[in-house]
Write an enzyme that holds these catalytic residues in place. Structure first.
Site, PDB file in Angstrom:
ATOM      1  CB  CYS A 191       2.337  -3.680   9.385  1.00  0.00           C
ATOM      2  SG  CYS A 191       3.716  -2.625   8.879  1.00  0.00           S
TER       3      CYS A 191
ATOM      4  CB  CYS B 141       2.409  -2.168   6.054  1.00  0.00           C
ATOM      5  SG  CYS B 141       3.870  -2.937   6.737  1.00  0.00           S
ATOM      6  CG  ASP B 142      -1.547  -2.570   5.873  1.00  0.00           C
ATOM      7  OD1 ASP B 142      -0.967  -2.598   4.765  1.00  0.00           O
ATOM      8  OD2 ASP B 142      -1.664  -3.575   6.596  1.00  0.00           O
TER       9      ASP B 142
END
Length: 305
Positions: free
Chosen positions: A131, A134-135
């Site tokens: 992701c 997300c990261d």
């Protein structure tokens, strides 16, 4: 008889349980293994509102679990083997018990497809990610690689180029499957370098990702590439087999709902990554869970249980 049974203990399921318990409903969350879902495998989270300091995925999910339990929601760890969504009573059979409820919330989540490489799972959260949104911010000023050729892979590469000086986009074929507008944007981005006809053979490093070994499928040339992160974007699989043919899904298996999380079956709702939606994040899963419980409560009241 429960008011609501929630299948799945990720961010969507736990939030649904929190709202149910706080609303005075008798609610049960059934989770197969451990609460938290994909979020519990995330090393750090820094985009969930209210946590300006980074919090680990497991810690955030433990807080959500405690919050749901605080309001009386039950959680059991059992494997659901059958669901009956027909009729006014919804029945859920597990490997241990049979439960009934007035309403059902499906929150079984989805899992990213893996490459199947050695160290892939070991380094998840330590250089391997599924992701980018997300990261990605954790890789600011670092070199990363994205593997895949669809819309998600190209979108990930474009997103990562905001933080990273170099993004390798690795694809096993010589052309992308992504829509043309995304392809054009990526090809015009001088931070993105395409590596065609190539697969990833090995992840390098001892404690975290330090590089990858890649192989050209046409020439069989093998070489190492120094990267700090590997983003795998080859697809996601919804955990919807349990209700296949019982509620409406799209071609990929994601459950179709309206804006109130209602499926095509009355009294059956879906929340989180398992439903058809544009963004799959902890915050959107939590929002889905809250809406699903609110809609389920209205359904129960309108049917005068």
């Amino acid at each position: 008889m429960y008011d609501i049974i929630i299948i799945g203990g990720g961010a969507a399921g736990l939030t649904a349980g929190l709202y149910a318990g706080r609303g005075g409903l008798k609610a049960l969350i059934i989770e197969k293994m451990f609460v938290g879902g994909q979020a519990a495998t995330t090393y750090e989270v820094d985009n969930y509102p209210g946590f300006s300091e980074r919090i680990s995925g497991p810690d955030l999910m433990m807080k959500m679990e405690a919050h749901a339990k605080k309001f009386g929601t039950e959680i059991v760890y059992e494997d659901v083997i059958e669901v009956d969504v027909e009729g006014i009573k919804k029945t859920v059979k597990t490997n241990k018990n049979t439960y009934q409820a007035k309403a059902l919330i499906l929150a079984m989540g989805a899992n990213p497809k893996e490459l199947g490489l050695e160290k892939e799972r070991k380094f998840r959260g330590a250089g391997v990610s599924y992701c980018a949104t997300c990261d990605g911010a954790f890789y600011r000023d670092k070199v990363v690689a994205v593997v895949g050729g669809g819309d998600t892979a190209v979108e990930d590469a474009l997103f990562l180029s905001r933080f990273c000086p170099k993004v390798y986009l690795i694809h096993r074929r010589d052309s992308l499957r992504a829509v043309k507008v995304l392809q054009d944007a990526a090809m015009a981005n001088d931070k993105i370098e395409f590596i065609w006809n190539t697969t990833i053979e090995k992840i390098l490093g001892e404690e975290s990702v330090e590089g990858i070994t890649i192989k050209n499928v046409k020439t069989n040339e093998v070489k190492d590439l120094n990267v700090d992160g590997l983003f795998i974007a080859i697809g996601v699989v919804p955990n919807s087999d349990l209700v296949k043919g019982k509620v409406e899904t799209n071609e990929a298996g994601y459950i179709i709902t309206d804006e109130n999380m209602q499926t095509n079956k009355f009294g059956v709702f879906a929340a989180g990554d398992i439903r058809e939606k544009i963004l799959r994040q902890i915050v959107t899963a939590a929002a889905d869970g809250a809406i699903a419980t609110y809609a389920a409560e209205r359904y129960i009241n309108e049917n005068r249980w």
